[in-house]
Design an enzyme around this catalytic site. Sequence first.
Site, PDB file in Angstrom:
ATOM      1  N   ARG A 209      70.911 -45.584  84.453  1.00  9.62           N
ATOM      2  CA  ARG A 209      70.168 -44.341  84.211  1.00  9.62           C
ATOM      3  C   ARG A 209      70.905 -43.159  84.840  1.00  9.62           C
ATOM      4  O   ARG A 209      70.966 -42.077  84.272  1.00  9.62           O
ATOM      5  CB  ARG A 209      68.756 -44.460  84.797  1.00  9.62           C
ATOM      6  CG  ARG A 209      67.900 -45.461  84.053  1.00  9.62           C
ATOM      7  CD  ARG A 209      66.436 -45.309  84.416  1.00  9.62           C
ATOM      8  NE  ARG A 209      66.027 -46.102  85.547  1.00  9.62           N
ATOM      9  CZ  ARG A 209      65.375 -47.258  85.474  1.00  9.62           C
ATOM     10  NH1 ARG A 209      65.071 -47.775  84.309  1.00  9.62           N
ATOM     11  NH2 ARG A 209      65.005 -47.896  86.555  1.00  9.62           N
ATOM     12  N   PHE A 225      63.119 -48.468  73.029  1.00  5.86           N
ATOM     13  CA  PHE A 225      62.595 -49.432  74.008  1.00  5.86           C
ATOM     14  C   PHE A 225      62.470 -48.728  75.367  1.00  5.86           C
ATOM     15  O   PHE A 225      62.996 -49.179  76.373  1.00  5.86           O
ATOM     16  CB  PHE A 225      63.491 -50.674  74.116  1.00  5.86           C
ATOM     17  CG  PHE A 225      63.793 -51.340  72.803  1.00  5.86           C
ATOM     18  CD1 PHE A 225      62.916 -52.267  72.261  1.00  5.86           C
ATOM     19  CD2 PHE A 225      64.946 -51.023  72.092  1.00  5.86           C
ATOM     20  CE1 PHE A 225      63.185 -52.887  71.043  1.00  5.86           C
ATOM     21  CE2 PHE A 225      65.228 -51.634  70.876  1.00  5.86           C
ATOM     22  CZ  PHE A 225      64.351 -52.569  70.360  1.00  5.86           C
ATOM     23  N   ASP A 247      58.657 -46.646  71.955  1.00  2.92           N
ATOM     24  CA  ASP A 247      58.280 -47.981  72.429  1.00  2.92           C
ATOM     25  C   ASP A 247      57.103 -48.462  71.596  1.00  2.92           C
ATOM     26  O   ASP A 247      56.363 -47.651  71.030  1.00  2.92           O
ATOM     27  CB  ASP A 247      57.903 -47.935  73.917  1.00  2.92           C
ATOM     28  CG  ASP A 247      58.038 -49.292  74.594  1.00  2.92           C
ATOM     29  OD1 ASP A 247      59.064 -49.530  75.274  1.00  2.92           O
ATOM     30  OD2 ASP A 247      57.125 -50.129  74.441  1.00  2.92           O
ATOM     31  N   SER A 248      56.938 -49.796  71.545  1.00  2.00           N
ATOM     32  CA  SER A 248      55.799 -50.331  70.782  1.00  2.00           C
ATOM     33  C   SER A 248      54.546 -50.418  71.642  1.00  2.00           C
ATOM     34  O   SER A 248      53.473 -50.717  71.129  1.00  2.00           O
ATOM     35  CB  SER A 248      56.164 -51.715  70.226  1.00  2.00           C
ATOM     36  OG  SER A 248      56.547 -52.555  71.287  1.00  2.00           O
ATOM     37  N   CYS A 334      69.616 -57.992  77.764  1.00  2.00           N
ATOM     38  CA  CYS A 334      69.220 -58.650  79.018  1.00  2.00           C
ATOM     39  C   CYS A 334      68.982 -60.130  78.785  1.00  2.00           C
ATOM     40  O   CYS A 334      68.264 -60.778  79.539  1.00  2.00           O
ATOM     41  CB  CYS A 334      68.002 -57.958  79.634  1.00  2.00           C
ATOM     42  SG  CYS A 334      66.554 -57.976  78.582  1.00  2.00           S
TER      43      CYS A 334
HETATM   44  N1  SAH Z   1      64.563 -49.131  79.211  1.00  2.00           N
HETATM   45  C1  SAH Z   1      63.334 -49.456  79.902  1.00  2.00           C
HETATM   46  C2  SAH Z   1      63.011 -50.930  79.884  1.00  2.00           C
HETATM   47  C3  SAH Z   1      62.843 -51.535  78.513  1.00  2.00           C
HETATM   48  S1  SAH Z   1      61.949 -53.016  78.517  1.00  2.00           S
HETATM   49  C4  SAH Z   1      63.415 -48.901  81.325  1.00  2.00           C
HETATM   50  O1  SAH Z   1      64.505 -48.494  81.752  1.00  2.00           O
HETATM   51  O2  SAH Z   1      62.396 -48.871  82.008  1.00  2.00           O
HETATM   52  C5  SAH Z   1      61.723 -53.303  76.839  1.00  2.00           C
HETATM   53  C6  SAH Z   1      60.651 -52.459  76.163  1.00  2.00           C
HETATM   54  O3  SAH Z   1      60.703 -52.731  74.766  1.00  2.00           O
HETATM   55  C7  SAH Z   1      59.225 -52.707  76.582  1.00  2.00           C
HETATM   56  O4  SAH Z   1      58.655 -51.515  77.022  1.00  2.00           O
HETATM   57  C8  SAH Z   1      58.512 -53.176  75.310  1.00  2.00           C
HETATM   58  O5  SAH Z   1      57.198 -52.655  75.177  1.00  2.00           O
HETATM   59  C9  SAH Z   1      59.394 -52.612  74.236  1.00  2.00           C
HETATM   60  N2  SAH Z   1      59.421 -53.293  72.946  1.00  2.00           N
HETATM   61  C10 SAH Z   1      59.418 -54.613  72.699  1.00  2.00           C
HETATM   62  N3  SAH Z   1      59.557 -54.849  71.376  1.00  2.00           N
HETATM   63  C11 SAH Z   1      59.662 -53.634  70.771  1.00  2.00           C
HETATM   64  C12 SAH Z   1      59.852 -53.201  69.432  1.00  2.00           C
HETATM   65  N4  SAH Z   1      59.978 -54.093  68.439  1.00  2.00           N
HETATM   66  N5  SAH Z   1      59.934 -51.886  69.189  1.00  2.00           N
HETATM   67  C13 SAH Z   1      59.814 -50.975  70.180  1.00  2.00           C
HETATM   68  N6  SAH Z   1      59.634 -51.338  71.470  1.00  2.00           N
HETATM   69  C14 SAH Z   1      59.562 -52.637  71.772  1.00  2.00           C
END
Ligand code: SAH
Length: 391
Positions: A209, A225, A247-248, A334
């Site tokens: 970040r 995401f 995000d979903s 990840c």
């Molecule tokens: N980048 C973030 C962490 C991401 S974790 C950070 O730095 O804090 C992964 C995320 O993907 C979660 O919040 C989850 O809700 C979301 N997610 C999972 N499947 C998804 C999809 N199909 N479309 C959009 N978001 C999704």
Amino acid sequence: MRHIFLKPGRERPVLNGHPWIFSGAIATIEGDHESIGVADVLNDKQQWIARGLYNPKSQIRVRVLTWDKEPINRDFFSRRMAHALALRENYLSPTTTAYRLINGEGDFIPGLIVDRYNDFLVCQFFTSGIDFFKQDIVAALSDLVSAKGVFERSEGRVRDEEGIGPSVGILSGDAPPELIPIEENGYKFLVDVRRGQKTGFFLDQRDNRALLSALARGQTVLNCFSYSGAFSVYALGGGANKVISLDSSKPALELAEQHLALNGFATEQSELLKADAFTYLNECDTSFDLVILDPPSLAHKRNDVSAATGGYKFLNLHALQHIHPGGLLFTFSCSQHLSVDLFQKVVFGAAVDAGRKVTILKRLGPPIDHPVSLHHPEGEYLKGLVLRVLD
Ligand code: SAH
């Protein structure tokens, strides 16, 4: 004391420091072989090698804790934790009040994760062996860190495989507030340790970040995401013009909205989008200067890898199609089972199919509070690339 005798030739990885002993490496067991607890590991010539935690129900029968003949008790965990804490205290910025204090095998305590959120600790006991020592571990943690409270979020597939169910609640001290305020590199965030994903915040992306922030000036950013919008906050902090957080999860986006306000960013600079990232990227008709792809693990098991590569390729291909010439892609995986090499190959395939020429500016991984044991490469999971698109 229980004695585990290895088959001939199977002691080398253990002597080399690998902490996992699978059922197939074991010749015989002397003593109690039905209950969970400490076990000594010996080779086929009856020579003592290591001491660890035994679980008759897990494919990983023993997780080695030590290669010395030392007792496994509160003092043992205190020593391991003091070693772990020194790393964090010596090297993390004082403007960061949240970090991973114990990273399982990477801190030589297999099965245990402890995250520190300001005055509170959140533990995850992933294996039955480490669960067995819960009281000693909580006592050792309380000796070492003056936390207001210790909370537990032990859930998920690994515990199921170990034959233990979820365990969530207060382990000691005060109940954490609904949202724990933390600071990361001076940015303010709120962590929901009860309902948030994992232990509530993705501490493993802290350094990435910060790098994004340094490259975000004047950019329009799509943060796919986004979870609670941590990358978005850093992007705006670095001078981005506009950020879309996608995000979903509705609760994740609600928290993202709070985070943007908490750090003083105007609402017109930021858009929150509840959507499926795969569908959005497929249907999107705008382009961005900078796209972030940080999906959840798409491969939970080794057998999932080939299906997962399809998912990663789809995301990267469609992201690359929506980046202006000269723009950047921060792309992550990840999935522990997807190697760095395979991830790069998948992204290469995506670039070829997207018809873009791309350079690697940087390879990314987790920060120093997520150490990986050199003897246990399986502990490496987060990998990322900063890519630049030519035309
Ligand atoms: N980048 C973030 C962490 C991401 S974790 C950070 O730095 O804090 C992964 C995320 O993907 C979660 O919040 C989850 O809700 C979301 N997610 C999972 N499947 C998804 C999809 N199909 N479309 C959009 N978001 C999704």
